[in-house]
Design an enzyme around this catalytic site. Structure first.
Site, PDB file in Angstrom:
ATOM      1  N   LYS A   1       0.715  -1.312  -0.160  1.00 38.57           N
ATOM      2  CA  LYS A   1       0.229   0.029   0.114  1.00 38.57           C
ATOM      3  C   LYS A   1       0.906   1.193   0.046  1.00 38.57           C
ATOM      4  O   LYS A   1       0.670   2.192  -0.392  1.00 38.57           O
ATOM      5  CB  LYS A   1      -1.184  -0.110   0.927  1.00 38.57           C
ATOM      6  CG  LYS A   1      -1.636  -0.885   0.761  1.00 38.57           C
ATOM      7  CD  LYS A   1      -3.229  -0.665   2.251  1.00 38.57           C
ATOM      8  CE  LYS A   1      -4.320  -2.002   1.792  1.00 38.57           C
ATOM      9  NZ  LYS A   1      -5.127  -2.270   2.330  1.00 38.57           N
TER      10      LYS A   1
ATOM     11  N   LYS B   1     -14.788  -4.887  -1.320  1.00 37.35           N
ATOM     12  CA  LYS B   1     -15.551  -4.463  -1.332  1.00 37.35           C
ATOM     13  C   LYS B   1     -15.543  -2.569  -1.328  1.00 37.35           C
ATOM     14  O   LYS B   1     -15.662  -1.380  -1.750  1.00 37.35           O
ATOM     15  CB  LYS B   1     -16.342  -3.636   0.444  1.00 37.35           C
ATOM     16  CG  LYS B   1     -15.145  -3.557   1.904  1.00 37.35           C
ATOM     17  CD  LYS B   1     -15.669  -3.225   3.382  1.00 37.35           C
ATOM     18  CE  LYS B   1     -15.484  -4.301   3.673  1.00 37.35           C
ATOM     19  NZ  LYS B   1     -13.611  -4.018   4.509  1.00 37.35           N
TER      20      LYS B   1
ATOM     21  N   LYS C   1     -11.167 -12.048  -5.935  1.00 38.94           N
ATOM     22  CA  LYS C   1     -11.972 -11.870  -4.693  1.00 38.94           C
ATOM     23  C   LYS C   1     -13.168 -10.675  -4.841  1.00 38.94           C
ATOM     24  O   LYS C   1     -12.824  -9.757  -5.025  1.00 38.94           O
ATOM     25  CB  LYS C   1     -11.190 -11.789  -3.244  1.00 38.94           C
ATOM     26  CG  LYS C   1     -11.522 -12.225  -2.092  1.00 38.94           C
ATOM     27  CD  LYS C   1     -10.217 -11.822  -1.622  1.00 38.94           C
ATOM     28  CE  LYS C   1     -11.113 -10.178  -0.186  1.00 38.94           C
ATOM     29  NZ  LYS C   1     -10.163 -10.655   0.776  1.00 38.94           N
TER      30      LYS C   1
HETATM   31  P1  AMP Z   1     -12.210  -6.930   3.744  1.00 36.29           P
HETATM   32  O1  AMP Z   1     -13.292  -6.795   3.329  1.00 36.29           O
HETATM   33  O2  AMP Z   1     -11.313  -7.717   3.299  1.00 36.29           O
HETATM   34  O3  AMP Z   1     -11.265  -6.234   4.826  1.00 36.29           O
HETATM   35  O4  AMP Z   1     -12.213  -8.269   5.443  1.00 36.29           O
HETATM   36  C1  AMP Z   1     -12.536  -8.667   6.008  1.00 36.29           C
HETATM   37  C2  AMP Z   1     -13.141  -9.793   6.294  1.00 36.29           C
HETATM   38  O5  AMP Z   1     -14.216 -10.279   5.322  1.00 36.29           O
HETATM   39  C3  AMP Z   1     -11.948 -11.033   6.572  1.00 36.29           C
HETATM   40  O6  AMP Z   1     -12.400 -11.996   7.601  1.00 36.29           O
HETATM   41  C4  AMP Z   1     -12.214 -11.748   5.109  1.00 36.29           C
HETATM   42  O7  AMP Z   1     -11.635 -12.682   4.915  1.00 36.29           O
HETATM   43  C5  AMP Z   1     -13.735 -12.147   4.906  1.00 36.29           C
HETATM   44  N1  AMP Z   1     -13.779 -11.621   2.881  1.00 36.29           N
HETATM   45  C6  AMP Z   1     -13.694 -10.461   2.373  1.00 36.29           C
HETATM   46  N2  AMP Z   1     -13.591 -10.670   1.290  1.00 36.29           N
HETATM   47  C7  AMP Z   1     -14.562 -11.321   0.994  1.00 36.29           C
HETATM   48  C8  AMP Z   1     -14.457 -12.568  -0.209  1.00 36.29           C
HETATM   49  N3  AMP Z   1     -14.736 -12.154  -1.108  1.00 36.29           N
HETATM   50  N4  AMP Z   1     -14.851 -14.033   0.491  1.00 36.29           N
HETATM   51  C9  AMP Z   1     -14.892 -14.469   1.628  1.00 36.29           C
HETATM   52  N5  AMP Z   1     -14.019 -13.944   2.536  1.00 36.29           N
HETATM   53  C10 AMP Z   1     -13.720 -12.406   2.248  1.00 36.29           C
END
Ligand code: AMP
Length: 326
Positions: free
Chosen positions: A111, A195, A192
């Site tokens: 980052k 958000k 993936k």
């Molecule tokens: P993040 O939104 O990337 O900050 O992730 C927050 C949590 O959500 C973490 O535990 C990630 O592993 C899970 N997570 C985020 N996006 C996904 C996805 N597309 N599939 C599965 N788990 C996700």
């Protein structure tokens, strides 16, 4: 009872990926562990957040956690920034962290390359995360692979502090749930679902309208093989939809493959759209009941009271160990 802790960062709307990969796992674990669940709003600040949007999103996250099944009777639910001790603990931990190890964090390296004006917070936030984990003697931290290194850093800092000042912190373990499914983007099914993705057509937000959700699924990228079969390599789009439907409809992939044998993608997508649409409708009904309720504030008041008490005790113990007493 062992302790488990999870926080999600409010940098964008919660997605179906967050539900399946993180929130639904927390719901499963809440009976077996003493659980701490929070909104990691301080972590969101490593990059600029519009204050009005951030304030609204923090409350939305909490209401959505509960709507998705995080039970306030079984979890300590709180907003990270309401616990002022965490920042204090974090500074004391920073003094037991080397610049070298902080700057070796993969996320920091990636980052900081993307933005030449990165904040110091980007370097130090993993130490704040160590403070989140260590203050309440967490045993396990469920994380995706990308956060594993940060839990290991927390463990290393705790071990170093214990060696220097005497036993103060329990050493936490990362908990990589092998059943935790990765949900991919509907438009780019090799990637993936995230958000922070700019193209909202590939991402299902838990706050999308039912019509939008159905339309996104009907427009999801598939392939020309015309075979409803789980094959991540050659049919990533269909496999992703199979995954989503299988989890939300509680059916095995095999069962779904059999049910849709010889049928077209249109019919299959309509089914997946209904499954996800029904799920979204159900959680949003609960969400709408609680988002403006007094009950939500009572849950947060009780959560922060407990969190603060534990953090204060740990902070006082650290100060005593370090000689910061009169
Ligand atoms: P993040 O939104 O990337 O900050 O992730 C927050 C949590 O959500 C973490 O535990 C990630 O592993 C899970 N997570 C985020 N996006 C996904 C996805 N597309 N599939 C599965 N788990 C996700």
């Amino acid at each position: 009872m062992k302790k488990i802790l999870t926080g999600l960062k409010p940098t964008g709307d919660l997605t179906l990926g967050n539900y399946i990969g993180a929130i639904s796992q927390m719901v499963k674990l809440q009976d077996e562990y003493e659980s701490f669940v929070f909104v990691a709003d301080l972590h969101a600040l490593t990059t600029y957040q519009n204050p009005d949007e951030l304030r609204q999103r923090i409350r939305k996250f909490i209401a959505m956690y509960i709507a998705c099944g995080i039970d306030p009777k079984k979890n300590t639910i709180y907003i990270q920034s309401e616990n002022e001790y965490l920042g204090n603990i974090s500074y004391l931990l920073e003094c037991s962290t080397t610049y070298g190890e902080a700057s070796r964090m993969i996320q920091f390296k990636e980052k900081s390359k993307q933005n030449a004006n990165f904040s110091v917070g980007l370097l130090t936030y993993p130490i704040l995360m160590a403070s989140d984990i260590l203050y309440c003697d967490t045993d396990l931290v469920p994380v995706g692979i990308d956060q594993k290194q940060h839990v290991e850093l927390a463990r290393n800092i705790a071990e170093r502090f214990n060696n220097k000042y005497g036993y103060t912190f329990k050493l936490p373990e990362p908990f990589i749930n092998s059943n935790g499914q990765k949900i991919n983007d509907l438009k780019y099914p090799d990637k993936k679902m995230s958000k922070s993705e700019e193209n909202p057509n590939g991402v299902i937000s838990l706050f999308d309208s039912v019509e939008d959700v159905k339309s996104k699924i009907k427009k999801a990228t598939t392939d020309s093989l015309n075979n409803i079969h789980y094959d991540k390599e050659n049919q990533p789009g269909i496999s992703n939809l199979l995954n989503i439907a299988s989890i939300l409809d509680n059916a095995s992939i095999e069962e779904l493959e059999n049910r849709f044998k010889g049928k077209g993608y249109g019919e299959f997508k309509s089914y997946v759209a209904d499954v996800v649409g029904n799920f979204i409708e159900k959680i949003q009904a609960k969400y709408n009941e609680i988002i403006n309720s007094k009950e939500l504030d009572e849950i947060l008041d009780a959560g922060i009271k407990k969190s603060r008490e534990l953090a204060r005790e740990k902070y006082e113990l650290m100060k005593e160990r370090m000689g910061l007493i009169r």
